[in-house]
Scaffold this motif. Structure first.
Motif, mmCIF file in Angstrom:
data_model
loop_
_atom_site.group_PDB
_atom_site.id
_atom_site.type_symbol
_atom_site.label_atom_id
_atom_site.label_comp_id
_atom_site.label_asym_id
_atom_site.label_seq_id
_atom_site.Cartn_x
_atom_site.Cartn_y
_atom_site.Cartn_z
ATOM 1 N N PHE A 59 54.300 42.259 39.294
ATOM 2 C CA PHE A 59 53.175 42.729 38.481
ATOM 3 C C PHE A 59 53.086 44.253 38.501
ATOM 4 C CE2 PHE A 59 48.687 43.754 37.780
ATOM 5 C CZ PHE A 59 48.450 43.075 36.600
ATOM 6 N N LEU A 60 53.294 44.850 39.675
ATOM 7 C CA LEU A 60 53.241 46.310 39.780
ATOM 8 C C LEU A 60 54.382 46.948 39.000
ATOM 9 C CD1 LEU A 60 52.292 46.790 43.547
ATOM 10 C CD2 LEU A 60 50.854 47.238 41.548
ATOM 11 N N MET A 61 55.589 46.385 39.125
ATOM 12 C CA MET A 61 56.723 46.930 38.393
ATOM 13 C C MET A 61 56.538 46.758 36.885
ATOM 14 S SD MET A 61 58.844 48.509 40.261
ATOM 15 C CE MET A 61 60.171 48.642 39.058
ATOM 16 N N PHE A 62 55.971 45.629 36.502
ATOM 17 C CA PHE A 62 55.681 45.406 35.076
ATOM 18 C C PHE A 62 54.720 46.483 34.565
ATOM 19 C CE2 PHE A 62 53.090 43.588 31.679
ATOM 20 C CZ PHE A 62 54.059 43.128 30.803
ATOM 21 N N GLY A 63 53.687 46.763 35.345
ATOM 22 C CA GLY A 63 52.714 47.780 34.951
ATOM 23 C C GLY A 63 53.334 49.165 34.858
ATOM 24 N N LEU A 64 54.217 49.504 35.821
ATOM 25 C CA LEU A 64 54.884 50.808 35.796
ATOM 26 C C LEU A 64 55.769 50.946 34.558
ATOM 27 C CD1 LEU A 64 55.902 51.252 39.547
ATOM 28 C CD2 LEU A 64 54.235 52.616 38.271
ATOM 29 N N LYS A 65 56.517 49.897 34.255
ATOM 30 C CA LYS A 65 57.394 49.949 33.086
ATOM 31 C C LYS A 65 56.586 50.017 31.796
ATOM 32 C CE LYS A 65 61.485 47.740 35.084
ATOM 33 N NZ LYS A 65 62.545 46.724 34.907
ATOM 34 N N GLU A 66 55.484 49.264 31.733
ATOM 35 C CA GLU A 66 54.631 49.317 30.547
ATOM 36 C C GLU A 66 54.075 50.722 30.345
ATOM 37 O OE1 GLU A 66 53.478 47.264 28.068
ATOM 38 O OE2 GLU A 66 55.025 45.835 28.622
ATOM 39 N N ALA A 67 53.635 51.343 31.437
ATOM 40 C CA ALA A 67 53.102 52.703 31.348
ATOM 41 C C ALA A 67 54.170 53.665 30.844
ATOM 42 C CB ALA A 67 52.572 53.142 32.705
ATOM 43 N N ARG A 68 55.403 53.494 31.348
ATOM 44 C CA ARG A 68 56.490 54.371 30.904
ATOM 45 C C ARG A 68 56.833 54.126 29.429
ATOM 46 N NH1 ARG A 68 59.380 56.364 28.387
ATOM 47 N NH2 ARG A 68 61.453 57.251 28.751
ATOM 48 N N CYS A 69 56.831 52.862 29.001
ATOM 49 C CA CYS A 69 57.107 52.547 27.592
ATOM 50 C C CYS A 69 56.070 53.183 26.674
ATOM 51 C CB CYS A 69 57.112 51.033 27.377
ATOM 52 S SG CYS A 69 58.483 50.180 28.164
ATOM 53 N N CYS A 70 54.855 53.332 27.181
ATOM 54 C CA CYS A 70 53.754 53.884 26.383
ATOM 55 C C CYS A 70 53.673 55.406 26.493
ATOM 56 C CB CYS A 70 52.424 53.275 26.825
ATOM 57 S SG CYS A 70 52.244 51.518 26.451
ATOM 58 N N LEU A 71 54.756 56.052 26.930
ATOM 59 C CA LEU A 71 54.711 57.496 27.153
ATOM 60 C C LEU A 71 54.231 58.249 25.919
ATOM 61 C CD1 LEU A 71 55.294 59.950 28.939
ATOM 62 C CD2 LEU A 71 57.655 59.919 28.078
ATOM 63 N N PHE A 72 54.898 58.035 24.777
ATOM 64 C CA PHE A 72 54.490 58.741 23.567
ATOM 65 C C PHE A 72 53.099 58.300 23.122
ATOM 66 C CE2 PHE A 72 54.093 59.144 18.955
ATOM 67 C CZ PHE A 72 54.335 60.502 18.804
ATOM 68 N N ALA A 73 52.887 56.988 23.081
ATOM 69 C CA ALA A 73 51.585 56.469 22.656
ATOM 70 C C ALA A 73 50.477 56.955 23.580
ATOM 71 C CB ALA A 73 51.614 54.940 22.619
ATOM 72 N N GLY A 74 50.737 56.953 24.908
ATOM 73 C CA GLY A 74 49.725 57.385 25.865
ATOM 74 C C GLY A 74 49.373 58.847 25.706
ATOM 75 N N LEU A 75 50.405 59.700 25.579
ATOM 76 C CA LEU A 75 50.152 61.132 25.408
ATOM 77 C C LEU A 75 49.427 61.403 24.093
ATOM 78 C CD1 LEU A 75 53.550 62.625 26.653
ATOM 79 C CD2 LEU A 75 51.336 62.743 27.813
ATOM 80 N N PHE A 76 49.860 60.710 23.037
ATOM 81 C CA PHE A 76 49.271 60.942 21.722
ATOM 82 C C PHE A 76 47.805 60.514 21.689
ATOM 83 C CE2 PHE A 76 48.375 59.423 17.358
ATOM 84 C CZ PHE A 76 48.465 60.633 16.693
#
Length: 280
Positions: free
Chosen positions: A28-45
Motif C-alpha cells: 500500500f505504501l509503495m502504491f501510494g509512492l508510485k501514484e504520487a510520482r505518476c501525478c508529478l505534473f498533475a500535482g505541481l500544476f
C-alpha cells in the motif's frame, strides 16, 4: 537523491519476504509512492492552480501565470528525460483536444462554464493554460505505464477502441444539438472492455483490476479536483455564479469517458503497444 534515481528505484521489482498484514502495508505504501510520482505534473500544476493568488503574481494575471508555470514544468520534464519527445507529442494531442472542447463549451451559444478572470493569453475566451488540465491526465497515464509496469490483457482491437473514443469525443459536442448518447456509448464501452484487465506491480508481485474500474477511479479523482478548482474560482458553472455548489455527480461519468478516450491515445505509443494483449 535525484529524480532519475528515485524513478529507477520505484520502477525496479523490489523483492520482499513480508507476508500478511505487513505485506499489505508495504504494498500500500509503495502504491501510494508510485501514484504520487505518476501525478508529478498533475500535482505541481494543480498545486499552482490552488495556490495562485486571484490577483496573479508579480503583476502577471492568474491565468497567464499558470500557463507560464505549466510550460516551465513541461520543459523541465522533457529536459530531464522524465518524459520523452514521443510522450510529449501525445501530451500535446491531449492539450489540443482539451482546448478545442473548452472553446466549444464556453462559447456564447453553449455557455456550459466560463473563465471569469482577465488574461492576455485567452483565445476565443479560453485561457491557454486550460489545455494543460487535460494534458495532466495524459501525463499521469504515461508515467503509470513505466512505474507500475502496466500491462493490459484482453484489450479490444485498436480500431474498435479508437472508434468508441472518437464517438465519445464527438458526443461532447453533439449532445447540445441531437441529444446526449453518453449512456449508450458507456454501454458499448462496457461490452468492449468487459474482459479487459490491467496488471500492475506495486512491489514485487503483479496485481490486477478490471480496466473499466481504473477508468472510473481516475474519473472520480478528476471530479474531486474539479470541485476544488471551481471552489477557488478558476472556472465556474452557471449554477455556481451566485454561490459555490458541488459539481454535479454526472460529471464523474463524463470524466471517466474522457479518461477512456485519453487512454486510447496513449496506447498508440510504440513502447506501450508491446505491453498490450489484444483480445481475439
Amino acid at each position: 537523491m535525484r529524480l532519475a534515481e528515485i524513478d529507477q528505484y520505484l520502477s525496479s521489482s523490489i523483492p520482499s519476504q513480508a507476508t500478511g498484514w505487513r505485506r499489505f502495508v508495504l504494498e500500500f505504501l509503495m502504491f501510494g509512492l508510485k501514484e504520487a510520482r505518476c501525478c508529478l505534473f498533475a500535482g505541481l500544476f494543480f498545486a499552482a492552480v490552488f495556490l495562485m493568488p486571484r490577483a496573479g503574481l508579480f503583476g502577471i494575471p492568474r491565468y497567464d501565470a499558470l500557463l507560464l508555470f505549466a510550460l516551465l514544468v513541461q520543459v523541465w520534464m522533457v529536459s530531464t528525460r522524465i518524459e520523452t519527445i514521443a510522450e510529449l507529442k501525445a501530451i500535446s494531442v491531449f492539450h489540443v483536444v482539451g482546448f478545442a472542447l473548452e472553446v466549444f463549451k464556453t462559447s456564447g451559444a453553449i455557455q456550459s462554464w466560463s473563465y471569469p478572470d482577465f488574461a492576455y493569453t485567452k483565445l476565443f475566451g479560453v485561457p491557454l493554460f486550460s489545455g494543460f488540465m487535460y494534458a495532466a491526465v495524459g501525463s499521469y497515464i504515461i508515467q503509470a505505464w513505466r512505474l507500475f509496469d502496466l500491462r493490459i490483457q484482453h484489450h479490444p482491437p485498436y480500431w474498435m477502441a479508437t472508434l468508441i473514443a472518437l464517438l465519445i469525443y464527438v458526443n461532447f459536442f453533439t449532445h447540445h444539438y441531437i441529444g446526449d448518447y453518453r449512456w449508450y456509448l458507456a454501454a458499448c464501452a462496457l461490452g468492449l472492455y468487459a474482459r479487459s484487465t490491467v496488471l500492475f506491480r506495486p512491489l514485487d508481485r503483479d496485481r490486477k483490476m478490471p480496466l473499466l474500474l481504473a477508468f472510473l477511479l481516475i474519473g472520480f479523482f478528476i471530479w474531486l479536483a474539479e470541485n476544488i478548482s471551481t471552489f477557488f474560482g478558476i472556472w465556474r458553472y452557471p449554477n455556481q455564479m451566485g454561490a459555490w455548489s458541488t459539481v454535479h455527480l454526472g460529471k464523474w461519468s463524463a470524466w471517466s469517458l474522457l479518461v477512456m478516450m485519453t487512454f486510447t491515445i496513449v496506447v498508440h505509443l510504440k513502447h506501450i503497444r508491446s505491453k498490450i494483449h489484444i483480445a481475439h
